[in-house]
Design an enzyme around this catalytic site. Structure first.
Site, PDB file in Angstrom:
ATOM      1  N   ARG A  19     -12.208   9.645   5.104  1.00 23.35           N
ATOM      2  CA  ARG A  19     -13.124   8.860   3.994  1.00 23.35           C
ATOM      3  C   ARG A  19     -12.536   7.495   4.148  1.00 23.35           C
ATOM      4  O   ARG A  19     -13.442   6.719   3.257  1.00 23.35           O
ATOM      5  CB  ARG A  19     -12.575   9.186   2.479  1.00 23.35           C
ATOM      6  N   ASN A 173       0.337  18.422  -8.827  1.00 19.09           N
ATOM      7  CA  ASN A 173       1.182  17.933  -7.821  1.00 19.09           C
ATOM      8  C   ASN A 173       1.092  16.508  -7.002  1.00 19.09           C
ATOM      9  O   ASN A 173      -0.148  16.556  -6.670  1.00 19.09           O
ATOM     10  CB  ASN A 173       1.004  19.127  -6.526  1.00 19.09           C
ATOM     11  N   ALA A 367      -7.462 -40.045   8.164  1.00 20.85           N
ATOM     12  CA  ALA A 367      -8.708 -39.254   7.938  1.00 20.85           C
ATOM     13  C   ALA A 367      -9.493 -39.089   9.265  1.00 20.85           C
ATOM     14  O   ALA A 367      -9.710 -39.857  10.105  1.00 20.85           O
ATOM     15  CB  ALA A 367      -9.605 -39.664   6.731  1.00 20.85           C
ATOM     16  N   ARG A 427     -11.862 -48.020  22.218  1.00 23.77           N
ATOM     17  CA  ARG A 427     -13.100 -47.835  21.430  1.00 23.77           C
ATOM     18  C   ARG A 427     -13.936 -48.946  21.894  1.00 23.77           C
ATOM     19  O   ARG A 427     -13.183 -49.965  22.476  1.00 23.77           O
ATOM     20  CB  ARG A 427     -13.007 -47.787  20.047  1.00 23.77           C
TER      21      ARG A 427
HETATM   22  C1  UD1 Z   1      -2.330  17.525  -1.142  1.00 19.15           C
HETATM   23  C2  UD1 Z   1      -1.639  18.731  -2.030  1.00 19.15           C
HETATM   24  C3  UD1 Z   1      -2.022  18.577  -3.407  1.00 19.15           C
HETATM   25  C4  UD1 Z   1      -1.776  17.565  -4.067  1.00 19.15           C
HETATM   26  C5  UD1 Z   1      -2.393  16.314  -3.223  1.00 19.15           C
HETATM   27  C6  UD1 Z   1      -1.938  14.963  -3.727  1.00 19.15           C
HETATM   28  C7  UD1 Z   1      -1.275  20.497  -0.224  1.00 19.15           C
HETATM   29  C8  UD1 Z   1      -1.944  21.688   0.369  1.00 19.15           C
HETATM   30  N1  UD1 Z   1      -2.017  19.867  -1.148  1.00 19.15           N
HETATM   31  O1  UD1 Z   1      -3.607  17.639  -1.253  1.00 19.15           O
HETATM   32  O2  UD1 Z   1      -1.466  19.746  -4.080  1.00 19.15           O
HETATM   33  O3  UD1 Z   1      -2.208  17.513  -5.251  1.00 19.15           O
HETATM   34  O4  UD1 Z   1      -1.794  16.144  -1.830  1.00 19.15           O
HETATM   35  O5  UD1 Z   1      -2.495  14.060  -3.191  1.00 19.15           O
HETATM   36  O6  UD1 Z   1      -0.477  20.045   0.176  1.00 19.15           O
HETATM   37  N2  UD1 Z   1      -1.686  15.721   6.506  1.00 19.15           N
HETATM   38  C9  UD1 Z   1      -0.894  15.944   7.791  1.00 19.15           C
HETATM   39  N3  UD1 Z   1      -1.499  17.105   8.392  1.00 19.15           N
HETATM   40  C10 UD1 Z   1      -2.474  17.784   8.102  1.00 19.15           C
HETATM   41  C11 UD1 Z   1      -3.018  17.651   6.664  1.00 19.15           C
HETATM   42  C12 UD1 Z   1      -2.311  16.584   6.094  1.00 19.15           C
HETATM   43  O7  UD1 Z   1      -0.064  15.146   8.200  1.00 19.15           O
HETATM   44  O8  UD1 Z   1      -2.587  18.700   8.687  1.00 19.15           O
HETATM   45  C13 UD1 Z   1      -0.982  14.474   5.681  1.00 19.15           C
HETATM   46  C14 UD1 Z   1      -1.931  13.481   5.380  1.00 19.15           C
HETATM   47  O9  UD1 Z   1      -2.087  12.567   6.462  1.00 19.15           O
HETATM   48  C15 UD1 Z   1      -1.864  13.024   4.012  1.00 19.15           C
HETATM   49  C16 UD1 Z   1      -0.890  14.286   3.359  1.00 19.15           C
HETATM   50  O10 UD1 Z   1      -0.591  14.942   4.311  1.00 19.15           O
HETATM   51  O11 UD1 Z   1      -0.959  11.976   4.162  1.00 19.15           O
HETATM   52  C17 UD1 Z   1      -1.864  14.869   2.439  1.00 19.15           C
HETATM   53  O12 UD1 Z   1      -2.945  15.509   3.014  1.00 19.15           O
HETATM   54  P1  UD1 Z   1      -4.330  15.546   2.358  1.00 19.15           P
HETATM   55  O13 UD1 Z   1      -5.367  16.478   3.295  1.00 19.15           O
HETATM   56  O14 UD1 Z   1      -4.635  14.509   1.612  1.00 19.15           O
HETATM   57  O15 UD1 Z   1      -3.849  16.735   1.171  1.00 19.15           O
HETATM   58  P2  UD1 Z   1      -4.676  16.940  -0.375  1.00 19.15           P
HETATM   59  O16 UD1 Z   1      -6.035  17.868  -0.106  1.00 19.15           O
HETATM   60  O17 UD1 Z   1      -5.005  15.646  -0.948  1.00 19.15           O
HETATM   61 MG    MG Z   2      -4.858  13.384  -0.202  1.00 22.31          MG
END
Ligand code: UD1
Ligand code: MG
Length: 447
Positions: A19, A173, A367, A427
């Site tokens: 995003r 969470n 200036a 000049r």
């Molecule tokens: C996650 C939590 C959710 C929480 C929310 C808060 C899980 C399953 N869900 O959801 O409960 O309320 O954060 O923002 O954990 N990332 C990786 N590898 C991956 C996927 C994600 O490194 O395969 C990292 C992303 O870069 C990011 C973070 O983990 O920094 C969170 O990932 P994201 O996909 O944003 O999780 P949410 O769906 O927001």
């Molecule tokens: Mg997230």
């Protein structure tokens, strides 16, 4: 508590950050001039972790560079937060302490909150992990914290997997966990991807631990700002606003006057001395130090520069990196100082470009002075001594040395060194014809 263990941190930063619509990895987007992951690493530091492992996607050398000296681990495919933690485990081989799991895109979490999360992990001897929660009146699409009758955390359900009842829960969470490192590898192995997104969810740790008779506790923070995440450019702007607010307050607490605080933009490392006055619409890029009693006038842009005490800068001044102003230096409107040093008491009050120059004390730059520092291939130095007077509308063609006490006449283009105390005039001589203009007027009228 005395029986607390040593600490390691895993920071998840391998998500695609779709995003953001950016080629820059999300955690490197700056907040107040500093990659967001830098803010997070700063909050972790006082906890003295034995190890910090940042999980990144493949081919992200810039992230590894930004988090250096901390380690990175590569998650080959973004299969979910549970899989991301798994990618970090080889780097924690043999580690027996607690593991703090944090999200790289939640950078404003503070040390005290992290400490409270760690403390919750020691609530009683049966507790093996803690989760940082937050309550929202209208929750976003976050995982919900389902509490059991004893007040302990029973499970976490992702928004997409929630029943209608679960979705009405306001406790969410944040994504930050503190987990017993002895158990973590075994629990992570047991995470499945049997859910709405077919992802491996780290949130499943809670119910997996419960199967082993190990309890989870939530620590609920009331500080919503510290657990805000960045998923979009709008979120990034919201965090920028929070941080700018803090930096403005800090500057004022340290003794600077900001005439219109909301219009002044700071970098994370801006240092203002006491009795500094900052007028409206001033921007400080990274690496700026301003000495006591200096005034930064409206619409000035300053980065990578040190400015001494009792100076006056602007309005509309630009001070670029690798520049320094001594004490009681004045630079006025439309002055650009670039990779240059101006010694004590020197002045450039109107419309000048000063690049790659060393300007001696009490020298006056008239200036419209332009230093021609670039010949189309390379940049060259200009050294101007003490007590020099440069007349207006002068071009100084570098490389060039102008000795102490010399005077350069207005309108000159100087291409040769000028010795100390000399006069340099370069000049055309003026030609004056008496009565010429009146004769022309008469001739026009006659025709
Ligand atoms: C996650 C939590 C959710 C929480 C929310 C808060 C899980 C399953 N869900 O959801 O409960 O309320 O954060 O923002 O954990 N990332 C990786 N590898 C991956 C996927 C994600 O490194 O395969 C990292 C992303 O870069 C990011 C973070 O983990 O920094 C969170 O990932 P994201 O996909 O944003 O999780 P949410 O769906 O927001
Ligand atoms: Mg997230």
């Amino acid at each position: 508590m005395s029986d607390k263990k040593s600490l390691a941190c895993i920071i998840l930063a391998a998500g695609q950050g779709k995003r953001m619509k950016s080629t820059l990895p999300k955690v490197l987007h700056p907040i107040a001039g500093r990659p967001m992951i830098g803010w997070l690493l700063d909050s972790i530091k006082p906890l003295n972790p034995e190890k910090v492992i940042v999980v990144t996607a493949p081919d992200c050398p810039a992230v590894a560079e930004a988090v250096n000296p901390y380690e990175t681990a590569i998650q080959q495919k973004a299969l979910g937060t549970g899989d991301a933690v798994k990618a970090a485990l080889p780097a924690l081989e043999g580690f027996k302490g607690d593991v703090l799991i944090l999200l790289g895109d939640m950078p404003l979490i503070d040390t005290a909150t992290l400490q409270a999360l760690i403390d919750a992990r020691y609530k009683d001897t049966k507790t093996g992990l803690s989760v940082l929660g937050v309550e929202f009146e209208t929750p976003p699409a976050f995982g919900r914290l389902v509490l059991g009758p004893d007040g302990a955390l029973a499970k976490i359900v992702e928004d997409r997997d929630c029943s209608a009842d679960e979705r009405s829960i306001k406790l969410c969470n944040t994504g930050a966990f503190c987990v017993d490192g002895l158990e973590l590898p075994g629990w992570v192995e047991r995470i499945s991807n049997n859910n709405a997104q077919n992802e491996f969810y780290i949130t499943d740790l809670v119910s997996i631990a419960a199967q082993d008779g190990v309890k989870a506790h939530a620590y609920i923070t009331r500080d919503h700002d510290s657990v805000r995440g960045v998923n979009s450019r709008a979120d990034l702007a919201a965090l920028e606003a929070i941080v700018q607010g803090r930096l403005r307050t800090q500057a004022m607490e340290n003794g600077a006057t900001l005439l219109d605080p909301a219009s002044v933009y700071f970098s994370w490392d801006t240092v203002l001395g006491s009795d500094v006055v900052v007028e409206p619409n001033v921007f400080f890029g990274p690496g700026v130090m301003v000495g006591n009693e200096t005034r930064i006038c409206a619409y000035s842009h300053i980065e990578g520069a040190s400015i001494g005490t009792g100076c006056s800068v602007g309005p509309f001044a630009r001070v670029r990196p690798k520049s320094s102003l001594g004490n009681k230096v004045t630079i006025g409107n439309f002055i650009e100082v670039n990779r240059s040093r101006m010694e004590d008491g020197s002045k450039a009050k109107h419309v000048s470009y000063l690049g790659d120059a060393a300007i001696g004390s009490k020298t006056n730059i008239g200036a419209g002075t332009v230093i021609a520092n670039y010949d189309g291939y390379a940049k060259h130095k200009t050294i101007i001594g003490e007590g020099v007077f440069i007349g207006t509308n002068t071009t100084l063609v570098a490389p060039l040395t102008i000795g102490d006490g010399a005077l350069v006449a207005a309108g000159s283009t100087i291409t040769k060194d000028v010795p100390a105390d000399a006069l340099a005039v370069a000049r055309e001589k003026a030609m004056i014809k008496d009565g010429w203009a009146a004769a022309r007027r008469a001739k026009k009228k006659a025709s």
